[in-house]
Design an enzyme around this catalytic site. Structure first.
Site, PDB file in Angstrom:
ATOM      1  CE1 TYR A   1      49.558  34.631  44.129  1.00 35.56           C
ATOM      2  CE2 TYR A   1      50.792  32.602  44.438  1.00 35.56           C
ATOM      3  CZ  TYR A   1      49.765  33.297  43.824  1.00 35.56           C
ATOM      4  OH  TYR A   1      48.949  32.656  42.919  1.00 35.56           O
TER       5      TYR A   1
ATOM      6  CG  HIS B   1      49.828  35.973  38.309  1.00 39.26           C
ATOM      7  ND1 HIS B   1      50.422  36.227  39.529  1.00 39.26           N
ATOM      8  CD2 HIS B   1      48.646  35.395  38.608  1.00 39.26           C
ATOM      9  CE1 HIS B   1      49.630  35.824  40.510  1.00 39.26           C
ATOM     10  NE2 HIS B   1      48.543  35.327  39.979  1.00 39.26           N
TER      11      HIS B   1
ATOM     12  CB  SER C   1      39.975  29.352  44.465  1.00 40.30           C
ATOM     13  OG  SER C   1      40.828  30.429  44.765  1.00 40.30           O
ATOM     14  N   PRO C   2      40.151  25.605  44.620  1.00 40.39           N
ATOM     15  CG  PRO C   2      41.413  23.695  45.109  1.00 40.39           C
ATOM     16  CD  PRO C   2      41.533  25.183  44.938  1.00 40.39           C
TER      17      PRO C   2
ATOM     18  CG  PHE D   1      30.961  28.364  49.816  1.00 45.01           C
ATOM     19  CD1 PHE D   1      30.031  28.891  50.689  1.00 45.01           C
ATOM     20  CD2 PHE D   1      30.524  27.504  48.818  1.00 45.01           C
ATOM     21  CE1 PHE D   1      28.686  28.560  50.578  1.00 45.01           C
ATOM     22  CE2 PHE D   1      29.190  27.179  48.689  1.00 45.01           C
ATOM     23  CZ  PHE D   1      28.264  27.710  49.576  1.00 45.01           C
TER      24      PHE D   1
END
Length: 344
Positions: free
Chosen positions: A55, A127, A206-207, A212
């Site tokens: 990151y 990762h 990304s829960p 979205f």
């Protein structure tokens, strides 16, 4: 804040993914904004902070280390190796490289410890599984780091049930981290049950489906040129326009429950199984507080069923990754006869 078990640690039921404070979704916030966000999360009861060498090519670990070092005993620190920035051409420009060789893993850990300003990383993930290196070799290197006291436990990211079991035979795996939300249900094929059987925590990144399921991203043309969602088929204009048609029904359910769309997405994960720990990310303190409020949302069996019938692999259009990214992960795909589901 409610807690859940992650290996030897009890952590907040909702953790914080730190990635977008430095990486992935356009221009990162200033240091001052990121600092306030991290400290606000800590004050609100978050005790799981998730970063990675990748990151910002180390800048996220540096940020987390600088801000949270004075509070190190108050939280569980997770980072990742096996995918980082490398000066391949010797021109000073770092590019993303997947490298799971034991020597690379150990060197990356040394660098992470320095950036994070800590003597030990509580949970250290591979990762990505470097498919050129047997998973047993990469996990063996991580096991060496446990014995040396550099890390306390081992995690894997984006792996299948089969790979998890191979790795677990070498050294106990504390957690598997994979994308999981109403619109990405791949973990349900096999790895979610494998985690349960082995006593492994499942950390869902990304829960809220990369915004979205927040219901606020209605026009993908506004995404920053460097936003990683621009390369994801699901966010291509045609696919995304079709997916937006799922949101009115979703909002109806959120209104019935009395929560926000983002809270509904996180509450669904918390209700799916007690070994699931979502790690939403944000740069906004109000959004952080909203996300953490999901721990208090209660969903009935009927609501769970309605949600799963509304948003699922049959109703969502577009793959989650493009062909290159899909080739780099080991997660099961629907329709894959080699999914390993029979092992669970």
């Amino acid at each position: 804040m409610q807690t859940r078990q992650l290996g030897e640690f009890k952590v907040s039921a909702i953790g914080l993914g730190c990635m977008n404070l430095s990486h992935a979704y356009g221009s990162p916030p200033t240091f001052e904004v990121a600092e306030r966000l991290l400290l606000s999360a800590l004050d609100a009861g978050v005790t799981l902070f998730d970063t990675a060498a990748l990151y910002g090519f180390g800048t996220n670990e540096t940020l987390v280390g600088k801000v949270l070092k004075p509070h190190r005993r108050k939280f569980t620190l997770a980072s990742k190796c096996g995918m980082q920035g490398v000066d391949v051409a010797g021109d000073g420009k770092l590019v993303r490289v997947i490298d799971g060789r034991p020597d690379t893993i150990k060197k990356t850990c040394e660098d992470s410890l320095r950036r994070l300003r800590t003597d030990v990383i509580d949970l250290y993930y591979l990762h990505r599984w470097d498919k050129r290196v047997p998973i047993e070799d990469s996990v063996g290197a991580l096991s060496d780091l446990v014995r040396k006291g550099h890390i306390r436990s081992i995690g894997l990211s984006e792996v299948s049930a089969i790979t998890l079991r191979k790795a677990h035979a070498v050294h106990p795996i504390a957690a598997v981290q994979t994308e999981y939300s109403l619109w990405t249900r791949n973990p349900e094929i096999a790895v979610l049950d494998a985690c349960k059987a082995l006593g492994v925590a499942f950390v869902a990144f990304s829960p809220v489906a990369r915004a979205f399921l927040c219901g606020t991203l209605t026009d993908v043309s506004t995404l920053d040129a460097k936003d990683i969602r621009r390369g994801m088929p699901r966010f291509a204009p045609d696919h995304y326009a079709a997916n937006l048609k799922l949101l009115p029904g979703y909002r109806v359910i959120a209104n019935e429950v009395g929560c926000t769309p983002a809270q509904l997405a996180l509450a669904w994960l918390l209700h799916r199984a007690p070994h699931i720990i979502p790690i939403p990310g944000t740069t906004n303190i109000a959004h952080l507080r909203e996300d953490l409020g999901a721990a208090d949302v209660r969903l009935s069996a009927d609501v769970m069923s309605r949600l799963e019938g509304l948003i699922n692999p049959s109703t969502v259009q577009g793959a989650r990754y493009n062909a290159q990214s899909a080739s780099e992960v080991d997660t099961e795909e629907f329709g894959d006869v080699n999914s390993g589901a029979s092992l669970n």
